[in-house]
Design a protein around this motif. Structure first.
Motif, mmCIF file in Angstrom:
data_model
loop_
_atom_site.group_PDB
_atom_site.id
_atom_site.type_symbol
_atom_site.label_atom_id
_atom_site.label_comp_id
_atom_site.label_asym_id
_atom_site.label_seq_id
_atom_site.Cartn_x
_atom_site.Cartn_y
_atom_site.Cartn_z
ATOM 1 N N LEU A 21 0.825 -1.219 0.000
ATOM 2 C CA LEU A 21 0.000 0.000 0.000
ATOM 3 C C LEU A 21 0.855 1.265 0.000
ATOM 4 C CD1 LEU A 21 -2.905 -1.120 2.300
ATOM 5 C CD2 LEU A 21 -3.019 -0.613 -0.134
ATOM 6 N N ILE A 22 2.002 1.211 0.633
ATOM 7 C CA ILE A 22 2.924 2.357 0.585
ATOM 8 C C ILE A 22 3.381 2.565 -0.854
ATOM 9 C CG2 ILE A 22 5.228 3.136 1.253
ATOM 10 C CD1 ILE A 22 4.648 1.722 4.018
ATOM 11 N N LEU A 23 3.751 1.485 -1.522
ATOM 12 C CA LEU A 23 4.177 1.589 -2.919
ATOM 13 C C LEU A 23 3.048 2.073 -3.821
ATOM 14 C CD1 LEU A 23 6.355 -1.649 -3.063
ATOM 15 C CD2 LEU A 23 7.189 0.718 -3.196
ATOM 16 N N ILE A 24 1.842 1.599 -3.595
ATOM 17 C CA ILE A 24 0.701 2.047 -4.400
ATOM 18 C C ILE A 24 0.433 3.531 -4.155
ATOM 19 C CG2 ILE A 24 -1.796 1.811 -4.746
ATOM 20 C CD1 ILE A 24 -1.407 -1.196 -4.284
ATOM 21 N N SER A 25 0.620 3.982 -2.932
ATOM 22 C CA SER A 25 0.448 5.405 -2.636
ATOM 23 C C SER A 25 1.445 6.250 -3.431
ATOM 24 C CB SER A 25 0.613 5.670 -1.143
ATOM 25 O OG SER A 25 -0.416 5.036 -0.423
ATOM 26 N N VAL A 26 2.657 5.754 -3.569
ATOM 27 C CA VAL A 26 3.655 6.439 -4.404
ATOM 28 C C VAL A 26 3.185 6.419 -5.855
ATOM 29 C CG1 VAL A 26 6.026 6.321 -5.277
ATOM 30 C CG2 VAL A 26 5.571 5.971 -2.838
ATOM 31 N N TYR A 27 2.663 5.287 -6.285
ATOM 32 C CA TYR A 27 2.153 5.147 -7.655
ATOM 33 C C TYR A 27 1.059 6.176 -7.951
ATOM 34 C CZ TYR A 27 -0.241 3.049 -11.657
ATOM 35 O OH TYR A 27 -0.830 2.837 -12.874
ATOM 36 N N ILE A 28 0.188 6.400 -6.987
ATOM 37 C CA ILE A 28 -0.907 7.364 -7.174
ATOM 38 C C ILE A 28 -0.349 8.747 -7.492
ATOM 39 C CG2 ILE A 28 -2.798 8.563 -6.000
ATOM 40 C CD1 ILE A 28 -3.255 5.911 -4.454
ATOM 41 N N CYS A 29 0.742 9.101 -6.861
ATOM 42 C CA CYS A 29 1.353 10.419 -7.108
ATOM 43 C C CYS A 29 1.854 10.558 -8.539
ATOM 44 C CB CYS A 29 2.509 10.653 -6.140
ATOM 45 S SG CYS A 29 1.995 10.725 -4.423
ATOM 46 N N TYR A 30 2.227 9.452 -9.168
ATOM 47 C CA TYR A 30 2.802 9.473 -10.515
ATOM 48 C C TYR A 30 2.038 8.547 -11.450
ATOM 49 C CZ TYR A 30 6.599 11.357 -7.726
ATOM 50 O OH TYR A 30 7.331 12.104 -6.848
ATOM 51 N N SER A 31 0.715 8.510 -11.340
ATOM 52 C CA SER A 31 -0.065 7.493 -12.060
ATOM 53 C C SER A 31 -0.361 7.853 -13.515
ATOM 54 C CB SER A 31 -1.361 7.180 -11.322
ATOM 55 O OG SER A 31 -2.176 8.323 -11.271
ATOM 56 N N LYS A 32 0.630 7.801 -14.310
ATOM 57 C CA LYS A 32 0.482 7.924 -15.755
ATOM 58 C C LYS A 32 0.668 6.517 -16.321
ATOM 59 C CE LYS A 32 1.134 12.644 -16.077
ATOM 60 N NZ LYS A 32 0.224 13.082 -15.079
ATOM 61 N N LYS A 33 -0.169 6.143 -17.289
ATOM 62 C CA LYS A 33 -0.109 4.774 -17.818
ATOM 63 C C LYS A 33 1.285 4.365 -18.287
ATOM 64 C CE LYS A 33 -4.797 3.622 -18.923
ATOM 65 N NZ LYS A 33 -5.777 3.279 -19.921
ATOM 66 N N PRO A 34 2.015 5.214 -19.020
ATOM 67 C CA PRO A 34 3.354 4.771 -19.444
ATOM 68 C C PRO A 34 4.292 4.500 -18.271
ATOM 69 C CG PRO A 34 2.672 6.705 -20.689
ATOM 70 C CD PRO A 34 1.658 6.488 -19.602
ATOM 71 N N LEU A 35 4.008 5.088 -17.119
ATOM 72 C CA LEU A 35 4.872 4.875 -15.966
ATOM 73 C C LEU A 35 4.547 3.582 -15.208
ATOM 74 C CD1 LEU A 35 5.129 8.472 -14.450
ATOM 75 C CD2 LEU A 35 6.842 7.243 -15.762
ATOM 76 N N SER A 36 3.438 2.933 -15.550
ATOM 77 C CA SER A 36 3.040 1.725 -14.825
ATOM 78 C C SER A 36 4.127 0.660 -14.870
ATOM 79 C CB SER A 36 1.740 1.156 -15.384
ATOM 80 O OG SER A 36 0.679 2.024 -15.123
ATOM 81 N N PHE A 37 4.705 0.420 -16.033
ATOM 82 C CA PHE A 37 5.743 -0.604 -16.168
ATOM 83 C C PHE A 37 6.976 -0.227 -15.354
ATOM 84 C CE2 PHE A 37 9.369 -2.562 -18.417
ATOM 85 C CZ PHE A 37 9.028 -3.888 -18.222
ATOM 86 N N ILE A 38 7.353 1.039 -15.409
ATOM 87 C CA ILE A 38 8.504 1.509 -14.628
ATOM 88 C C ILE A 38 8.203 1.380 -13.135
ATOM 89 C CG2 ILE A 38 9.904 3.549 -14.063
ATOM 90 C CD1 ILE A 38 9.441 4.394 -17.041
ATOM 91 N N PHE A 39 6.975 1.741 -12.741
ATOM 92 C CA PHE A 39 6.565 1.611 -11.343
ATOM 93 C C PHE A 39 6.672 0.158 -10.875
ATOM 94 C CE2 PHE A 39 3.023 0.213 -8.652
ATOM 95 C CZ PHE A 39 3.411 0.795 -7.463
ATOM 96 N N ILE A 40 6.193 -0.766 -11.693
ATOM 97 C CA ILE A 40 6.219 -2.188 -11.333
ATOM 98 C C ILE A 40 7.664 -2.658 -11.143
ATOM 99 C CG2 ILE A 40 5.739 -4.521 -12.209
ATOM 100 C CD1 ILE A 40 3.167 -3.220 -13.496
ATOM 101 N N LEU A 41 8.546 -2.292 -12.056
ATOM 102 C CA LEU A 41 9.957 -2.681 -11.939
ATOM 103 C C LEU A 41 10.614 -2.052 -10.714
ATOM 104 C CD1 LEU A 41 11.222 -2.581 -15.643
ATOM 105 C CD2 LEU A 41 10.708 -4.591 -14.244
ATOM 106 N N CYS A 42 10.359 -0.756 -10.498
ATOM 107 C CA CYS A 42 10.952 -0.067 -9.340
ATOM 108 C C CYS A 42 10.416 -0.643 -8.030
ATOM 109 C CB CYS A 42 10.696 1.434 -9.421
ATOM 110 S SG CYS A 42 11.637 2.243 -10.714
ATOM 111 N N SER A 43 9.123 -0.949 -7.996
ATOM 112 C CA SER A 43 8.530 -1.543 -6.796
ATOM 113 C C SER A 43 9.136 -2.911 -6.509
ATOM 114 C CB SER A 43 7.013 -1.682 -6.952
ATOM 115 O OG SER A 43 6.420 -0.425 -7.016
ATOM 116 N N ALA A 44 9.315 -3.709 -7.545
ATOM 117 C CA ALA A 44 9.938 -5.025 -7.365
ATOM 118 C C ALA A 44 11.360 -4.857 -6.827
ATOM 119 C CB ALA A 44 9.931 -5.801 -8.685
ATOM 120 N N ALA A 45 12.067 -3.851 -7.319
ATOM 121 C CA ALA A 45 13.430 -3.590 -6.832
ATOM 122 C C ALA A 45 13.416 -3.178 -5.362
ATOM 123 C CB ALA A 45 14.102 -2.516 -7.689
ATOM 124 N N VAL A 46 12.463 -2.328 -4.979
ATOM 125 C CA VAL A 46 12.338 -1.914 -3.574
ATOM 126 C C VAL A 46 12.027 -3.130 -2.700
ATOM 127 C CG1 VAL A 46 10.886 -0.615 -1.945
ATOM 128 C CG2 VAL A 46 11.696 0.476 -4.046
#
Length: 169
Positions: A93-118
């Motif tokens: 949920l913390i990661l999803i909250s970060v995602y909400i701040c930057y929720s542009k569709k092209p960023l979804s893949f980058i978000f998923i990779l960065c979240s997995a890295a975190v």
């Protein structure tokens, strides 16, 4: 209190102390983050991630695969429940909250990779406190699992947010 003995850790040591510390850290971070999610979506995502956690641990750590153990035992103990109910879903949920701040569709893949890295980084820290004992597991597998988990969470969150937006308009 004899019924409680099977749930208690073998020894109260660094992995239980680490669990208590990360409970406080994740709860504090969740409290400090701006509430960007509707309460109903937050509750659903929380329960959804508790279910994913329990199912994933049951599938991967239990028989017949027995890929890893958590904490002191190869079966559930009290601190496993704390991890399942607080730490794991809160981290997502913390990661999803970060995602909400930057929720542009092209960023979804980058978000998923960065979240997995975190999440990999958090797992590496957890390993140093003996939170996990790998049996037939490797941290490389975790990265793939985290990508799947974060992709599922992203899709579910976007779906719920879309449904909520249509319902209130």
């Amino acid at each position: 209190m004899k019924w409680l003995e099977p749930l208690l850790p073998i020894a109260f040591d660094k992995n239980e102390i680490f669990t208590i510390v990360i409970v406080f850290i994740t709860v504090i971070i969740l409290k400090l983050l701006p509430r960007a999610m509707k309460t109903s979506i937050f509750i659903f995502m929380y329960v959804f991630n508790v279910a994913l956690t329990v199912f994933g641990d049951y599938l991967l750590a239990g028989n017949p695969y027995n890929l890893y153990d958590t904490l002191d035992k190869n079966s559930g103990e009290l601190f496993d429940f704390i991890l399942h109910l607080i730490v794991y879903p809160s981290s997502i949920l913390i990661l999803i909250s970060v995602y909400i701040c930057y929720s542009k569709k092209p960023l979804s893949f980058i978000f998923i990779l960065c979240s997995a890295a975190v999440l990999i980084l958090l797992e590496l820290i957890s390993l140093s406190f003996d939170l996990f004992t790998y049996i037939n597991w490797n941290i490389k597998y975790s990265f793939g699992v985290y990508i799947i988990i974060m992709a599922i969470n992203t899709v579910v969150f976007r779906y719920l947010t879309g449904k909520y937006s249509k319902a209130v308009s």
